[in-house]
Design a protein around this motif. Sequence first.
Motif, mmCIF file in Angstrom:
data_model
loop_
_atom_site.group_PDB
_atom_site.id
_atom_site.type_symbol
_atom_site.label_atom_id
_atom_site.label_comp_id
_atom_site.label_asym_id
_atom_site.label_seq_id
_atom_site.Cartn_x
_atom_site.Cartn_y
_atom_site.Cartn_z
ATOM 1 N N ARG A 1 0.834 -1.213 0.000
ATOM 2 C CA ARG A 1 0.000 0.000 0.000
ATOM 3 C C ARG A 1 0.866 1.259 0.000
ATOM 4 N N GLU A 2 1.987 1.221 0.726
ATOM 5 C CA GLU A 2 2.886 2.378 0.710
ATOM 6 C C GLU A 2 3.476 2.578 -0.684
ATOM 7 N N THR A 3 3.845 1.480 -1.336
ATOM 8 C CA THR A 3 4.391 1.572 -2.688
ATOM 9 C C THR A 3 3.371 2.173 -3.641
ATOM 10 N N ARG A 4 2.136 1.692 -3.571
ATOM 11 C CA ARG A 4 1.077 2.229 -4.431
ATOM 12 C C ARG A 4 0.883 3.723 -4.181
ATOM 13 N N ALA A 5 0.855 4.124 -2.914
ATOM 14 C CA ALA A 5 0.643 5.538 -2.585
ATOM 15 C C ALA A 5 1.752 6.405 -3.164
ATOM 16 N N ARG A 6 2.984 5.938 -3.074
ATOM 17 C CA ARG A 6 4.111 6.719 -3.599
ATOM 18 C C ARG A 6 4.079 6.785 -5.127
ATOM 19 N N LEU A 7 3.725 5.681 -5.782
ATOM 20 C CA LEU A 7 3.619 5.691 -7.242
ATOM 21 C C LEU A 7 2.524 6.657 -7.698
ATOM 22 N N CYS A 8 1.380 6.599 -7.045
ATOM 23 C CA CYS A 8 0.269 7.459 -7.443
ATOM 24 C C CYS A 8 0.601 8.929 -7.217
#
Length: 292
Positions: free
Chosen positions: A5-12
């Motif tokens: 979820r942290e990875t997704r948030a940073r990508l977005c």
Amino acid sequence: MAQARETRARLCAAHGWDEDAVELVPVLASGDKVLDRPLSEIGGKALWTKELDQWLGEGRIDLSVHSAKDVETIRPDVFHFPAFLPRADRRDCLVGAASLADIPHGAVVGTSAPRRAAQLLNLRPDCKVVTFRGNVATRLKKLAEGEADVTFLAAAGLERLDQTEAGTALGAEEWIPAAAQGVIAIECRADDARTTEWLAAIDHAPTRAELEAERALLAALGGTCHSPVAVICVLAGDTLTMRAALFSPCGAERIEGTVHFTIGELDAVRGLAADLLARAPAAIADHFRAGD
């Protein structure tokens, strides 16, 4: 999943995407299927990556999210790491006692990590180590049920799960953490230029510098999942300072060394590894391939 979820948030955030532009695909790793034996007895760190590697290689997923400390030192050439996220707290937390000195005499300590077991026995030879595996919730449940008196958990994991009250963080002066601890590593296929470009936007250069140095030390030592090695590498300005310690599995023997070097100067790291192995007694050197 918290790391994903942290990875997704940073990508977005980096690309201005809506959250639903990145799909999270849960994959149950072999390392989570067998919890009654140490990883070193059932296949080592590859048990955390083999299912992800298969799915990534088949194109079922575009990228894998790993705890960097659980990734093998030597990886298949078909994959690479375009991004390491900013390092979280690299320390271990002691759960069940306020400090190492406060662990009751003769206490039962739960851990499956050779580094944690050997480092503990080096400092507290009166303790008894028993195998303790599973995720944070599983290990805390085992502790509450009395399977051990104390255990160790990564501070970063507790932080990501909002459970920082569960333990006491141990300073690196007395307790050296694992290589790559606190780092989320993101991997994709080496020939996937589009995903590589997307991930490069969230790469954290200072973390990469520390992590590549720590993994270079492991490679130079020839360690395996059986090898008790602790290392901390900290970047300050343009200088990296690495402190590493090797142990015999029983904790009776310990050697350590420190080196200062600039980013990318990995010959200094390999020199530290060579020095440690040259000074290591057989009880330590026998557990490192480079020491054979």
